[in-house]
Motif scaffolding. Structure first.
Motif, PDB file in Angstrom:
ATOM      1  N   LEU A  23       0.838  -1.206   0.000  1.00  0.00           N
ATOM      2  CA  LEU A  23       0.000   0.000   0.000  1.00  0.00           C
ATOM      3  C   LEU A  23       0.871   1.252   0.000  1.00  0.00           C
ATOM      4  N   PHE A  24       1.888   1.214   0.850  1.00  0.00           N
ATOM      5  CA  PHE A  24       2.787   2.355   0.970  1.00  0.00           C
ATOM      6  C   PHE A  24       3.467   2.642  -0.373  1.00  0.00           C
ATOM      7  N   ILE A  25       3.951   1.556  -1.010  1.00  0.00           N
ATOM      8  CA  ILE A  25       4.653   1.728  -2.291  1.00  0.00           C
ATOM      9  C   ILE A  25       3.685   2.227  -3.362  1.00  0.00           C
ATOM     10  N   MET A  26       2.509   1.580  -3.408  1.00  0.00           N
ATOM     11  CA  MET A  26       1.552   1.941  -4.463  1.00  0.00           C
ATOM     12  C   MET A  26       1.109   3.401  -4.348  1.00  0.00           C
ATOM     13  N   LEU A  27       0.901   3.842  -3.100  1.00  0.00           N
ATOM     14  CA  LEU A  27       0.456   5.223  -2.915  1.00  0.00           C
ATOM     15  C   LEU A  27       1.504   6.237  -3.357  1.00  0.00           C
ATOM     16  N   ARG A  28       2.749   5.800  -3.359  1.00  0.00           N
ATOM     17  CA  ARG A  28       3.809   6.715  -3.805  1.00  0.00           C
ATOM     18  C   ARG A  28       4.074   6.594  -5.303  1.00  0.00           C
ATOM     19  N   ILE A  29       3.607   5.486  -5.893  1.00  0.00           N
ATOM     20  CA  ILE A  29       3.849   5.283  -7.329  1.00  0.00           C
ATOM     21  C   ILE A  29       2.742   5.916  -8.171  1.00  0.00           C
ATOM     22  N   SER A 254     -27.299   5.222   0.848  1.00  0.00           N
ATOM     23  CA  SER A 254     -26.725   6.330   1.628  1.00  0.00           C
ATOM     24  C   SER A 254     -26.310   5.903   3.033  1.00  0.00           C
ATOM     25  N   ILE A 255     -25.541   4.850   3.105  1.00  0.00           N
ATOM     26  CA  ILE A 255     -25.048   4.388   4.411  1.00  0.00           C
ATOM     27  C   ILE A 255     -23.577   4.783   4.517  1.00  0.00           C
ATOM     28  N   ASN A 256     -23.260   5.451   5.593  1.00  0.00           N
ATOM     29  CA  ASN A 256     -21.879   5.873   5.797  1.00  0.00           C
ATOM     30  C   ASN A 256     -21.064   4.690   6.304  1.00  0.00           C
ATOM     31  N   GLY A 257     -20.558   3.899   5.385  1.00  0.00           N
ATOM     32  CA  GLY A 257     -19.820   2.702   5.779  1.00  0.00           C
ATOM     33  C   GLY A 257     -18.364   2.754   5.347  1.00  0.00           C
ATOM     34  N   ILE A 258     -17.653   1.678   5.691  1.00  0.00           N
ATOM     35  CA  ILE A 258     -16.217   1.601   5.394  1.00  0.00           C
ATOM     36  C   ILE A 258     -15.947   1.670   3.888  1.00  0.00           C
ATOM     37  N   GLY A 259     -16.814   1.050   3.103  1.00  0.00           N
ATOM     38  CA  GLY A 259     -16.613   1.029   1.654  1.00  0.00           C
ATOM     39  C   GLY A 259     -16.615   2.421   1.065  1.00  0.00           C
ATOM     40  N   ARG A 260     -17.611   3.213   1.440  1.00  0.00           N
ATOM     41  CA  ARG A 260     -17.697   4.581   0.915  1.00  0.00           C
ATOM     42  C   ARG A 260     -16.519   5.421   1.373  1.00  0.00           C
ATOM     43  N   LEU A 261     -16.139   5.182   2.618  1.00  0.00           N
ATOM     44  CA  LEU A 261     -15.007   5.940   3.173  1.00  0.00           C
ATOM     45  C   LEU A 261     -13.729   5.627   2.381  1.00  0.00           C
ATOM     46  N   ALA A 262     -13.571   4.346   2.020  1.00  0.00           N
ATOM     47  CA  ALA A 262     -12.376   3.937   1.274  1.00  0.00           C
ATOM     48  C   ALA A 262     -12.363   4.577  -0.112  1.00  0.00           C
ATOM     49  N   VAL A 263     -13.516   4.600  -0.765  1.00  0.00           N
ATOM     50  CA  VAL A 263     -13.587   5.196  -2.104  1.00  0.00           C
ATOM     51  C   VAL A 263     -13.289   6.690  -2.032  1.00  0.00           C
ATOM     52  N   GLN A 264     -13.839   7.328  -1.005  1.00  0.00           N
ATOM     53  CA  GLN A 264     -13.594   8.755  -0.787  1.00  0.00           C
ATOM     54  C   GLN A 264     -12.086   8.995  -0.610  1.00  0.00           C
ATOM     55  N   ALA A 265     -11.455   8.098   0.140  1.00  0.00           N
ATOM     56  CA  ALA A 265     -10.022   8.236   0.394  1.00  0.00           C
ATOM     57  C   ALA A 265      -9.224   8.070  -0.893  1.00  0.00           C
ATOM     58  N   ILE A 266      -9.651   7.132  -1.730  1.00  0.00           N
ATOM     59  CA  ILE A 266      -8.915   6.886  -2.983  1.00  0.00           C
ATOM     60  C   ILE A 266      -9.019   8.104  -3.902  1.00  0.00           C
ATOM     61  N   SER A 267     -10.243   8.580  -4.095  1.00  0.00           N
ATOM     62  CA  SER A 267     -10.408   9.667  -5.061  1.00  0.00           C
ATOM     63  C   SER A 267      -9.773  10.957  -4.567  1.00  0.00           C
ATOM     64  N   GLY A 268      -9.658  11.105  -3.247  1.00  0.00           N
ATOM     65  CA  GLY A 268      -9.052  12.329  -2.717  1.00  0.00           C
ATOM     66  C   GLY A 268      -7.584  12.160  -2.376  1.00  0.00           C
ATOM     67  N   ARG A 269      -7.003  10.976  -2.675  1.00  0.00           N
ATOM     68  CA  ARG A 269      -5.617  10.675  -2.297  1.00  0.00           C
ATOM     69  C   ARG A 269      -5.390  11.022  -0.822  1.00  0.00           C
ATOM     70  N   ASP A 270      -6.383  10.664  -0.013  1.00  0.00           N
ATOM     71  CA  ASP A 270      -6.305  10.922   1.425  1.00  0.00           C
ATOM     72  C   ASP A 270      -5.507   9.779   2.044  1.00  0.00           C
ATOM     73  N   ILE A 271      -4.200   9.937   2.094  1.00  0.00           N
ATOM     74  CA  ILE A 271      -3.323   8.818   2.458  1.00  0.00           C
ATOM     75  C   ILE A 271      -3.647   8.231   3.832  1.00  0.00           C
ATOM     76  N   LEU A 273      -6.394   8.193   5.546  1.00  0.00           N
ATOM     77  CA  LEU A 273      -7.692   7.517   5.510  1.00  0.00           C
ATOM     78  C   LEU A 273      -7.612   6.240   4.673  1.00  0.00           C
ATOM     79  N   LEU A 274      -6.870   6.298   3.602  1.00  0.00           N
ATOM     80  CA  LEU A 274      -6.744   5.130   2.724  1.00  0.00           C
ATOM     81  C   LEU A 274      -5.957   4.030   3.426  1.00  0.00           C
ATOM     82  N   GLN A 275      -4.889   4.414   4.100  1.00  0.00           N
ATOM     83  CA  GLN A 275      -4.105   3.418   4.833  1.00  0.00           C
ATOM     84  C   GLN A 275      -4.956   2.788   5.928  1.00  0.00           C
ATOM     85  N   GLY A 276      -5.692   3.618   6.624  1.00  0.00           N
ATOM     86  CA  GLY A 276      -6.534   3.112   7.709  1.00  0.00           C
ATOM     87  C   GLY A 276      -7.579   2.137   7.205  1.00  0.00           C
ATOM     88  N   THR A 277      -8.333   2.528   6.192  1.00  0.00           N
ATOM     89  CA  THR A 277      -9.418   1.664   5.710  1.00  0.00           C
ATOM     90  C   THR A 277      -8.865   0.384   5.084  1.00  0.00           C
TER      91      THR A 277
END
Lengths: 307, 526
Positions: A23-29, A254-271, A273-277
């Motif tokens: 994950l760490f490597i991919m987020l930097r690549i 419209s359920i605030n779940g882990i899946g939505r949070l992960a997608v939000q993290a990916i599209s926002g490059r929220d490192i 949040l993405l690492q956590g999820t």
């Protein structure tokens, strides 16, 4: 037994570390500057550079990695870049919803899948068999979003029986649970049917019948119990999969779940949040597999003896 | 089989018992939905999460629709005067204004707002940087803003580095929301209790990715709004929003969230009298990178401009819910040139331009980079443009990137071409002219790489022209040069912002803005 648990623990740790490293490597690549994404349209380079330094993203890569691993082992994932809140707090709120949804969907899938599978096996080639297997084929082949939208349209919009979205009350979980569990129920029903049909051909079933046991006892006690071995493995894996997030269902209802949070993290490059999820989802899948193996041992005395 | 029938009947009965009570109709409540949650309530940290800043905070001025045009009107500012050289502004605050927690608004709060923007140096530093000493303060070389002079609790003056005729309009931008210096909490913008403003509402709840609630601020200085409570639900699926509105669970729906086919087939048919609209003050444009092998040739850019049929995009993709834009300064903005004629659709002329410039059919190729988060209509626009360019012998391939990758490529100045929309934050041409063509850096981070430094210097200097007529003429001349002569951009259209109001809403007049957020006080309930 202690040795087995210790071995499994080490395996889990290795998998977690592997995922963390990947994950760490991919987020930097991958392309996309997390700071520029966070700062938005109006940010100039000076501001981006300053914020990069504040977040420690200008540090040498190995220092960033060890800091991240150290924090992760303490359960600290930092503060979300986009939402400015601790990742653990965001994941805690989202996981509660995902857990409720996964439990409801699994219960629905297990009950419906096992009941339909047993009835189909017992009435092989009869009307229930054709009916349930037809439904299970639908369950396996219909995409979740389609089931979700159909259920939403029929039961919420047209009949007004259930809420269209949201989880303000327990009723809000019914439609998402059915939409999410529908597919699993189909798989479980087909597996239960085929396994039970094989088992019903076994000699010990004939013996049980010869001893004068009734049909229900033969099926429930001797047939179903042995059928459950592969079924439980499937159920546990499905459950851990559901716990790691169900993006489509969470989005439609419209359920605030882990899946939505992960997608939000990916599209926002929220490192953070993405690492956590991602690490959390990995942990849940590992635990799900561990649970399946443990249940297997409990249900099948032969495996206990082998070990 | 009978058992199954009984089972299904019982299931149906259980579900029937689940039937919710009639949808709660709390007096004064307005429920609406958004596709994405806000990321912050602090205007200093955002360039698009404006719903909370607009409703919970006030600015010295607001841009409101007056007789159909956007006008800068006084808000917290009771009165002002400008020095003859256009450098110093004297302001008087309205008397007796308090924040929703009871703390009094003073001139020091306004000063704190300006200085805070420079101290946190995040995204909205442009406006306070115009004040004398702004640069020094942002660099940490000064502890206070030299050009900001507080005389007493209600009087202060601001001295600018250079005259700026659009300064008052800039002060109406959401970023200039006035905050309380005395009681600002550590979690300002994150926790509702810490996010205190002087506006008609106060935030009472924010459940991330679920909803946020605004309630009437009884200490508000202005007229009490009809909407006493606003619940904004985060509904990420457009179809779910659609069903909720039709079910009466939403009182107001932003039709920009929905597919235009649904708007046409459902809303314009079933709710024709409940649709309200306003032009989105902005422009959808095609950007072209002048560092790209082919796009650096002005003849290629002119051919592209002639090959795109914006009118068909408006009629076919937007079903007529858009307005043609010919220039950079959009319709509804001061300085807009309604006489400007930039590109006319003429594929034969486009082919001829390319032939005359020595290009063979199919010899020009570049990438049309699309942000995957673009709405479905913009995605269609990309495909449409690609096809139209192909028809004149240009290979423009659409390639999709996730938002972060798209932004990174664009900011690096290496994106060939893209379609995007710019929405106006305030009613002054500088907001768009300077942003895109004000200097080399602004142009580069938008992957335009417009090379004419002389023109860019004139754009930067235009905001200092005090005489309105002279300033308008200069902007329009620059616009003509950039678009008609240099073909640096292909302006296409701006969309109409459509809302549909529910049965509980009496009226709604959307405000002047280039962004989608609205003032809840503009809604009147039945």
């Amino acid at each position: 037994m202690t040795h087995t648990i210790f071995r499994r623990f080490l395996q889990a740790l290795a998998v977690l570390l592997g995922v963390a490293l990947l994950l760490f490597i991919m987020l930097r690549i991958v392309p996309g500057n997390p700071v520029a994404t966070m700062m938005g349209e109006h940010a100039n380079q000076e501001t981006i550079d300053r914020m990069t330094a504040e977040l420690g993203l200008d540090q040498p890569i190995h220092i960033q990695f060890f800091r991240y691993i150290g924090d992760a082992f303490r359960g600290e994932f930092g503060t979300s870049y986009s939402l400015k809140r601790p990742v653990s707090q965001l994941m805690g709120a989202a996981f509660g919803n995902t857990l409720k949804l996964a439990l409801a969907a699994s219960l629905f899938a297990w009950i419906l899948g096992i009941v339909c599978g047993v009835l189909a096996a017992v009435r092989k080639d009869g009307i229930p068999d054709r009916l349930f297997m037809g439904f299970s084929l639908l369950g396996v082949s219909m995409p979740v979003f389609m089931v979700a939208m159909l259920l939403q349209y029929l039961f919420a919009y047209h009949l007004h029986w259930l809420p269209i979205s949201g989880t303000d009350s327990w009723k809000g979980y019914i439609l998402p649970a059915v939409a999410l569990g529908w597919n699993s129920a189909g798989s479980i029903a087909r597996l239960v049917r085929s396994t039970l049909l094989d088992i019903l051909q076994e000699d010990y079933i004939d013996t049980a019948r010869a001893k004068g046991l009734g049909q229900i006892r033969v099926i429930l006690r001797h047939g179903l119990r042995n059928t459950m071995l592969p079924v439980i493995t499937m159920m546990a894996i499905q459950f851990s999969g559901l716990l790691s997030g169900a993006v489509i269902t969470e989005t439609i209802f419209s359920i605030n779940g882990i899946g939505r949070l992960a997608v939000q993290a990916i599209s926002g490059r929220d490192i953070p949040l993405l690492q956590g999820t991602t690490l959390f989802s990995t942990l849940v899948v590992i635990l799900g597999n561990f649970l399946a193996d443990s249940l297997y041992t409990v249900l099948d005395p032969r495996i206990r003896k082998e070990k | 089989m009978r058992k199954i029938t009984v089972l299904l009947t019982v299931l149906a009965l259980v579900l029937a018992l689940c039937a919710p009570a009639a949808y709660a109709e709390e007096e004064g409540l307005l429920t609406t939905a958004v596709l994405y949650d806000i990321t912050t309530m602090d205007a200093a940290h955002t360039t698009d999460n404006y719903l909370v800043p607009m409703n919970v905070f006030d600015r010295l001025f607001e841009t409101r629709l007056v007789d159909g045009t956007g006008q800068v009107v006084n808000s917290l500012c009771a009165d002002f005067s400008v020095s003859e050289d256009g450098l110093t502004y004297d302001f008087t605050l309205r008397d007796g204004i308090v924040f929703s927690n009871g703390s009094a608004l003073t001139a020091s709060d306004v000063q704190f707002t300006f200085e805070r923007l420079l101290t946190i140096a995040d995204q909205n530093t442009d406006i306070p940087l115009e004040v004398v000493g702004g640069e020094a303060m942002m660099k940490g070389e000064a502890k206070s803003l030299e050009g900001f002079n507080v005389k007493d609790d209600t009087h202060f003056s601001i001295t600018l580095n250079a005259p700026n005729a659009g300064f008052l309009a800039e002060l109406s931008a959401p970023a200039m929301s006035i905050v309380d210096a005395e009681t600002m909490g550590a979690q300002f913008g994150v926790e509702p209790a810490d996010t205190i403003g002087t506006g008609p509402y106060a935030v009472t709840e924010w459940v991330v990715n679920d909803h946020y609630t605004l309630e009437y601020n009884p200490r508000y200085w202005g007229e009490a709004p009809s909407v006493r409570k606003l619940i904004v639900r985060v509904i990420p699926d457009a179809n779910t929003q659609n069903l909720m509105f039709q079910n009466g669970e939403l009182d107001l729906i932003d039709l920009a969230s929905l597919d235009s086919a649904i708007v046409e087939s459902t809303y314009k048919v079933n709710y024709p009298d409940q649709i309200v609209s306003t032009p989105m003050v902005g422009v959808v444009y095609l950007s072209m990178n002048e560092n790209q092998a082919f796009l650096k040739d002005v003849q290629v850019r002119k051919a592209i401009g002639a090959a795109i049929d914006s009118d068909t995009i408006i009629s076919s993709i937007y079903n007529g819910n858009a307005v043609r834009e010919q220039g950079i300064i959009p319709t509804g903005v001061w300085g807009h040139n309604s006489e400007l004629k930039s590109f006319t659709y003429d594929p034969d002329a486009a082919r001829k331009i390319l032939q005359d410039a020595g290009y063979q059919d199919g010899s020009i190729s570049f990438e049309l980079s699309m942000d995957s988060s673009a709405d479905s209509n913009i995605q269609l626009v990309y495909q449409f443009i690609s096809q139209q360019l192909k028809a004149v012998g240009i290979n423009a391939t659409v390639k999709t990137y996730d938002h972060a990758s798209w932004l990174a490529l664009r900011n690096a100045g290496e994106m060939d071409s893209f379609v995007a929309r710019w929405g106006m934050d305030y009613n002054d041409p500088a907001n768009i002219m300077y942003t895109f063509f004000g200097n080399a850096q602004n142009s580069a981070i938008r992957s335009q790489n417009y090379p004419d430094t002389e023109i860019m210097a004139r754009v930067a200097a235009a905001s200092a022209i005090i005489d309105d007529a002279e300033r308008e003429a200069e902007y329009q001349a620059l616009e003509k040069k950039i678009i008609c002569e240099d073909a640096a951009w292909v302006p296409m259209f701006t969309t109409l912002h459509l809302y549909c109001i529910g049965n509980r809403v009496q009226s709604f007049t959307p405000q002047w803005a280039g962004f989608t957020d609205f003032y809840a006080a503009d809604v009147t309930l039945k």
